[in-house]
Design a protein around this motif. Structure first.
Motif, PDB file in Angstrom:
ATOM      1  N   GLY A  90     -13.244  -7.766 -25.736  1.00  0.00           N
ATOM      2  CA  GLY A  90     -12.415  -6.568 -25.731  1.00  0.00           C
ATOM      3  C   GLY A  90     -11.697  -6.464 -24.401  1.00  0.00           C
ATOM      4  N   LEU A  91     -10.947  -5.392 -24.223  1.00  0.00           N
ATOM      5  CA  LEU A  91     -10.110  -5.262 -23.036  1.00  0.00           C
ATOM      6  C   LEU A  91      -9.936  -3.796 -22.665  1.00  0.00           C
ATOM      7  CD1 LEU A  91      -8.170  -6.710 -21.042  1.00  0.00           C
ATOM      8  CD2 LEU A  91      -6.392  -6.510 -22.783  1.00  0.00           C
ATOM      9  N   ALA A  92     -10.213  -3.499 -21.422  1.00  0.00           N
ATOM     10  CA  ALA A  92      -9.865  -2.180 -20.874  1.00  0.00           C
ATOM     11  C   ALA A  92      -9.000  -2.444 -19.651  1.00  0.00           C
ATOM     12  CB  ALA A  92     -11.114  -1.405 -20.481  1.00  0.00           C
ATOM     13  N   GLU A  93      -7.934  -1.698 -19.511  1.00  0.00           N
ATOM     14  CA  GLU A  93      -6.997  -1.951 -18.414  1.00  0.00           C
ATOM     15  C   GLU A  93      -6.694  -0.661 -17.680  1.00  0.00           C
ATOM     16  OE1 GLU A  93      -3.872  -5.248 -19.713  1.00  0.00           O
ATOM     17  OE2 GLU A  93      -4.135  -3.694 -21.224  1.00  0.00           O
ATOM     18  N   CYS A  94      -6.567  -0.780 -16.370  1.00  0.00           N
ATOM     19  CA  CYS A  94      -6.186   0.412 -15.619  1.00  0.00           C
ATOM     20  C   CYS A  94      -5.340   0.044 -14.413  1.00  0.00           C
ATOM     21  CB  CYS A  94      -7.404   1.196 -15.166  1.00  0.00           C
ATOM     22  SG  CYS A  94      -8.388   0.381 -13.913  1.00  0.00           S
ATOM     23  N   GLU A  95      -4.627   1.041 -13.929  1.00  0.00           N
ATOM     24  CA  GLU A  95      -3.931   0.917 -12.653  1.00  0.00           C
ATOM     25  C   GLU A  95      -4.514   1.973 -11.729  1.00  0.00           C
ATOM     26  OE1 GLU A  95       0.418   0.473 -12.608  1.00  0.00           O
ATOM     27  OE2 GLU A  95       0.466   1.813 -10.871  1.00  0.00           O
ATOM     28  N   ILE A  96      -4.936   1.534 -10.569  1.00  0.00           N
ATOM     29  CA  ILE A  96      -5.481   2.456  -9.570  1.00  0.00           C
ATOM     30  C   ILE A  96      -4.485   2.515  -8.423  1.00  0.00           C
ATOM     31  CG2 ILE A  96      -7.408   2.967  -8.008  1.00  0.00           C
ATOM     32  CD1 ILE A  96      -9.212   1.322  -9.789  1.00  0.00           C
ATOM     33  N   ARG A  97      -4.016   3.714  -8.125  1.00  0.00           N
ATOM     34  CA  ARG A  97      -3.073   3.870  -7.014  1.00  0.00           C
ATOM     35  C   ARG A  97      -3.720   4.741  -5.952  1.00  0.00           C
ATOM     36  NH1 ARG A  97       2.111   2.700  -5.698  1.00  0.00           N
ATOM     37  NH2 ARG A  97       2.432   1.656  -7.696  1.00  0.00           N
ATOM     38  N   LEU A  98      -3.723   4.225  -4.734  1.00  0.00           N
ATOM     39  CA  LEU A  98      -4.289   4.965  -3.614  1.00  0.00           C
ATOM     40  C   LEU A  98      -3.149   5.464  -2.729  1.00  0.00           C
ATOM     41  CD1 LEU A  98      -7.388   2.798  -2.607  1.00  0.00           C
ATOM     42  CD2 LEU A  98      -7.181   4.585  -4.340  1.00  0.00           C
ATOM     43  N   HIS A  99      -3.200   6.761  -2.425  1.00  0.00           N
ATOM     44  CA  HIS A  99      -2.155   7.388  -1.622  1.00  0.00           C
ATOM     45  C   HIS A  99      -2.673   7.690  -0.231  1.00  0.00           C
ATOM     46  CE1 HIS A  99       0.490   8.027  -5.125  1.00  0.00           C
ATOM     47  NE2 HIS A  99      -0.646   8.167  -5.787  1.00  0.00           N
ATOM     48  N   GLY A 100      -1.925   7.231   0.776  1.00  0.00           N
ATOM     49  CA  GLY A 100      -2.267   7.508   2.164  1.00  0.00           C
ATOM     50  C   GLY A 100      -1.272   8.484   2.768  1.00  0.00           C
ATOM     51  N   PRO A 101      -0.528   8.049   3.793  1.00  0.00           N
ATOM     52  CA  PRO A 101       0.449   8.942   4.417  1.00  0.00           C
ATOM     53  C   PRO A 101       1.509   9.391   3.405  1.00  0.00           C
ATOM     54  CG  PRO A 101       0.182   6.908   5.685  1.00  0.00           C
ATOM     55  CD  PRO A 101      -0.550   6.714   4.404  1.00  0.00           C
ATOM     56  N   GLY A 102       2.139  10.539   3.703  1.00  0.00           N
ATOM     57  CA  GLY A 102       3.166  11.068   2.811  1.00  0.00           C
ATOM     58  C   GLY A 102       4.376  10.163   2.676  1.00  0.00           C
ATOM     59  N   GLN A 103       4.563   9.270   3.626  1.00  0.00           N
ATOM     60  CA  GLN A 103       5.602   8.239   3.537  1.00  0.00           C
ATOM     61  C   GLN A 103       5.132   7.073   4.406  1.00  0.00           C
ATOM     62  OE1 GLN A 103       8.777  10.684   5.277  1.00  0.00           O
ATOM     63  NE2 GLN A 103       8.738   9.411   7.119  1.00  0.00           N
ATOM     64  N   ASP A 104       5.814   5.940   4.329  1.00  0.00           N
ATOM     65  CA  ASP A 104       5.466   4.822   5.216  1.00  0.00           C
ATOM     66  C   ASP A 104       5.552   5.324   6.657  1.00  0.00           C
ATOM     67  OD1 ASP A 104       5.414   3.312   2.915  1.00  0.00           O
ATOM     68  OD2 ASP A 104       7.185   2.118   3.386  1.00  0.00           O
ATOM     69  N   ILE A 105       4.558   5.020   7.455  1.00  0.00           N
ATOM     70  CA  ILE A 105       4.598   5.459   8.859  1.00  0.00           C
ATOM     71  C   ILE A 105       4.470   4.246   9.777  1.00  0.00           C
ATOM     72  CG2 ILE A 105       3.771   7.809   8.423  1.00  0.00           C
ATOM     73  CD1 ILE A 105       0.983   6.890   9.317  1.00  0.00           C
ATOM     74  N   HIS A 106       4.842   4.443  11.036  1.00  0.00           N
ATOM     75  CA  HIS A 106       4.941   3.342  11.991  1.00  0.00           C
ATOM     76  C   HIS A 106       3.545   2.869  12.395  1.00  0.00           C
ATOM     77  CE1 HIS A 106       6.072   1.184  15.645  1.00  0.00           C
ATOM     78  NE2 HIS A 106       7.311   1.195  15.196  1.00  0.00           N
ATOM     79  N   SER A 107       3.321   1.573  12.258  1.00  0.00           N
ATOM     80  CA  SER A 107       1.976   1.055  12.543  1.00  0.00           C
ATOM     81  C   SER A 107       1.707   0.978  14.043  1.00  0.00           C
ATOM     82  CB  SER A 107       1.785  -0.318  11.908  1.00  0.00           C
ATOM     83  OG  SER A 107       2.511  -1.300  12.619  1.00  0.00           O
ATOM     84  N   LYS A 138       7.487  -5.879   8.647  1.00  0.00           N
ATOM     85  CA  LYS A 138       7.858  -4.473   8.786  1.00  0.00           C
ATOM     86  C   LYS A 138       6.590  -3.770   9.214  1.00  0.00           C
ATOM     87  CE  LYS A 138      10.331  -0.842   6.310  1.00  0.00           C
ATOM     88  NZ  LYS A 138      10.717  -0.339   4.974  1.00  0.00           N
ATOM     89  N   THR A 139       6.605  -3.200  10.407  1.00  0.00           N
ATOM     90  CA  THR A 139       5.366  -2.689  10.988  1.00  0.00           C
ATOM     91  C   THR A 139       5.092  -1.267  10.524  1.00  0.00           C
ATOM     92  OG1 THR A 139       6.689  -2.194  12.931  1.00  0.00           O
ATOM     93  CG2 THR A 139       5.358  -4.187  12.991  1.00  0.00           C
ATOM     94  N   ILE A 140       4.591  -1.192   9.281  1.00  0.00           N
ATOM     95  CA  ILE A 140       4.300   0.116   8.690  1.00  0.00           C
ATOM     96  C   ILE A 140       2.852   0.205   8.233  1.00  0.00           C
ATOM     97  CG2 ILE A 140       6.632   0.607   7.871  1.00  0.00           C
ATOM     98  CD1 ILE A 140       5.593  -0.455   5.073  1.00  0.00           C
ATOM     99  N   ILE A 141       2.392   1.436   8.130  1.00  0.00           N
ATOM    100  CA  ILE A 141       1.230   1.725   7.295  1.00  0.00           C
ATOM    101  C   ILE A 141       1.829   2.280   6.010  1.00  0.00           C
ATOM    102  CG2 ILE A 141      -0.794   3.194   7.011  1.00  0.00           C
ATOM    103  CD1 ILE A 141      -1.044   3.162  10.064  1.00  0.00           C
TER     104      ILE A 141
END
Lengths: 470, 470
Positions: free
Chosen positions: A208-225, A325-328
């Motif tokens: 059988g098959l179960a599928e998912c997408e997990i999205r992890l959210h950090g800063p509100g936008q890309d920020i400078h690393s 690109k030096t981002i988080i």
């Protein structure tokens, strides 16, 4: 005095020999229709393919042969009652749509202009799945001819869908809508294959098959690393740590509760797997991989057929272009698929994954999980009477011992099993070299006729033994 | 009898007050030139900006002011010898190119039509970096006026590059080419900022940067996760496990040898950091993050300014589009950046990363690592005589105690430090609200003139104390 089984075998072979040419001509006609369900400009061709098949099934003798519309491409349903009130009912599943194909993909001849070379019929759909659907037409006629019957020994139903190569988006709804007409004591799926030309096999289960997408959210936008690096949680690091926590050091899935209910292989099943002429080097070449890797304590065949898995199908986050690109990054995601084996419940797995992920995600990271529709695993017990009938019928056709395999992938068969509450059996005669989804797809003509022969024996055997089922 | 320092302060202030209007008019002229180095259609403007600056520096009194071509945008070099054979030589670094800007990005007025509102000058480049380059022109004139000199107390050199906002691709080569003319006893970088309007600060160091892309190769092409899943190594899983192994449970970088040579913060430096009016809630809002996270045993300021890091800038592999695709991807990659602090050697870090990665990668996965050019960290010791001069000059200009910061990012200053073998000091008057790289970039006019005032005091102080340097 001749032995009745030998008589039956030779009667079937004689009939097939007599009708072989016309059978192949018809199949070639059907293969000329480019019923590519994934390509909208072939929608008319898929409908034409359904009409062609329904007409051909009526000519074969099916009193009922209907084209069933769906919101996408149509399916074909046909029914031929046995007349015997005691007869079991069998539903054959296959599909009449095909994968896309173009000469320039590497075909030696036009994919929709079938040709025979060295006793092989080359055309898109030759093996997947028109050839394997079509052997049922000559099979049921040979069954009647060899037994002198005017109707099959079983109530024979066919459901041939038109969207399998597009992920069967409307199949489950179609089965639910027509569940009353589709009821069956067993489902025979003719959309798989055998171990090899020399080793006839019956598949006894699919994962059988179960599928998912997990999205992890950090800063509100890309920020400078440079400005922030080292001091806030990075969602790409978090997604990597999540994935790393998927497996333990024995390559077992480390999600608590994931293995709940798993039906373990019996010693007998492990022996049967081990008896197959498996060449790991050859398998690795097919897998285009350099090494095997998987759950400790299991062979490769056990791992791909009978063990549940967690695989990353895609991972992504942040900057993936050339240079740097030096981002988080603001977020990162992973697409996971879990292959399930008999005994596992997709809903339970989903709950387990959600609980596990929530536990793993560090403070300051928000986790979003979306599961797609799941496919249940299916498994035919080795001692199931219908399975014994398939094995006997195949043994007669191939004059060889029939062994057992399973299928690592997942398919719409599970919907039939679940909605119709019927066991699913697999009867496929394709071999790995047939090139499903690849250029120069072909079917071995000798094997195709063995498929005809198998079904010619199967219906009588099923009718006889089914009623003695426990 | 008046105090000589007070005299100098008031002489400088008088001179600046008299020339303030013309100074601002000139700066506005320069800010009208859209010297966007990243946009090829502004190449002429960047050249025009260089020509404008060279001409203006000659008018200021620099006997030498040249436009130095590069394979990209030109830099400006100017030199004003002191005439005193004992005088130290100072090289000022800045840049005349600016970030892209368009009204529709959210500007309240045209980015290249400078306007003053509430004592703030709004224009692209006002703070980053034209304003901060330009205060040196009035500063040196005020220095001469207040001291009655005809040439500066130091041999003053300026190198104002034209590609900083494009990653300074030709800067190091330019510095190497002209190293003989650029020799200096100290480099003053005017391309940073202060803590806040109320808290004048001097930056004493920048982190270095090493960047790499690690690509892990699994199957020769994407393979079916049903057919092969659970039995071969998955490069996306491997890349995730690699990233997960980057940090230990204390969020320290777990690469053996990574911390080799790191110059630890002294207790005094930690105290100085702790004395800054740091508001973690406010900082988190700037970081658009929900929580802090980093190396155990260090504060947020220590983490971003004085500790080395490993951050994921990008990760990717397999299918990332909508829906699902049941594959084991052929490869997966991660882009890592390592911020380095004084004492770390980028070459040593590269070797350590390569050895660590090779160790982590499982059998059957091939690992490919590419490092980009690295930037070295720089750090000015708190007791460096040139730093003491900067602090004194700033203290006079601001009438306030000067505190110390560092910068978490990395910049071309490190190339000057390395090629010229000279200590780098930072003199910036920008504040966090100035909106570098953002719409409505501005410079506080009062601070801009404090910059003028600081340099007016700096050259004399440097000349006087430098010769007593140990």
């Amino acid at each position: 005095m001749s032995h009745p089984v030998d008589d039956a075998v030779s009667a079937v072979r004689t009939y097939i020999e007599q009708h072989r040419a016309a059978f192949l001509d018809d199949l070639v006609d059907w293969l000329r229709i480019p019923s590519v369900s994934a390509q909208p400009d072939h929608a008319t061709d898929v409908r034409r393919s359904a009409d062609w098949l329904a007409a051909r099934l009526q000519e074969t003798g099916f009193p009922t042969a209907e084209v069933w519309p769906t919101p996408g491409a149509p399916a074909v349903f046909a029914e031929w009652p046995s007349g015997d009130p005691q007869a079991p009912t069998v539903l054959v599943y296959g599909h009449h749509d095909v994968q896309p194909a173009a000469r320039e993909d590497g075909w030696s001849s036009e994919p929709f202009e079938p040709v025979v070379r060295e006793n092989r019929l080359y055309a898109r759909g030759a093996a997947d799945d028109k050839g394997q659907v079509f052997f049922h037409t000559l099979g049921v006629r040979a069954h009647l001819a060899a037994t002198g019957r005017t109707a099959p020994a079983v109530n024979l139903k066919l459901l041939i869908e038109g969207e399998e190569e597009s992920g069967s988006p409307h199949f489950r709804a179609l089965v639910e809508e027509h569940a009353a007409r589709l009821t069956a004591d067993a489902v025979i799926v003719s959309d798989t294959g055998m171990w090899s030309e020399d080793t006839p096999t019956v598949c006894t289960g699919m994962r059988g098959l179960a599928e998912c997408e997990i999205r992890l959210h950090g800063p509100g936008q890309d920020i400078h690393s440079g400005s922030f690096g080292g001091a806030v949680p990075n969602p790409a690091t978090a997604v990597a740590r999540l994935v790393a926590a998927l497996h333990d050091e024995h390559a077992r899935v480390a999600i608590p509760g994931f293995y709940d209910g798993v039906i373990e292989l019996t010693d007998r099943e492990r022996e049967l797997f081990a008896e197959l002429p498996f060449d790991e080097g050859q398998w690795l070449r097919t897998a285009k991989s350099r090494a095997t890797h998987g759950e400790a304590g299991h062979t490769t065949l056990e791992r791909i057929w009978a063990r549940p898995t967690a695989e990353v199908n895609g991972i992504g986050g942040g900057y993936q272009g050339p240079g740097s690109k030096t981002i988080i990054p603001a977020s990162a995601m992973v697409k996971l698929s879990f292959r399930l084996v008999a005994g596992q419940d997709p809903d339970h797995v989903e709950k387990a994954v959600r609980a596990w992920a929530a536990e793993q995600v560090p403070e300051g990271i928000r986790c979003e999980i979306a599961f797609g529709p799941a496919t249940r695993p299916c498994l035919t017990p080795l001692d199931h009477p219908a399975l014994r009938s398939v094995v006997r019928a195949m043994g007669r056709a191939f004059d060889a011992p029939v062994r057992f395999t399973r299928e690592g992938g997942s398919g719409p068969a599970a919907d039939l099993q679940e909605v119709l509450d019927a066991p699913v059996l697999f009867l496929g005669i394709s071999v790995p070299s047939d090139g499903w989804h690849a250029p120069d797809e072909k079917v071995e003509l000798d094997l195709l006729l063995k498929g005809v022969e198998t079904t010619a024996h199967l219906w009588g055997d099923l009718a006889e033994y089914w009623r003695h089922a426990p």
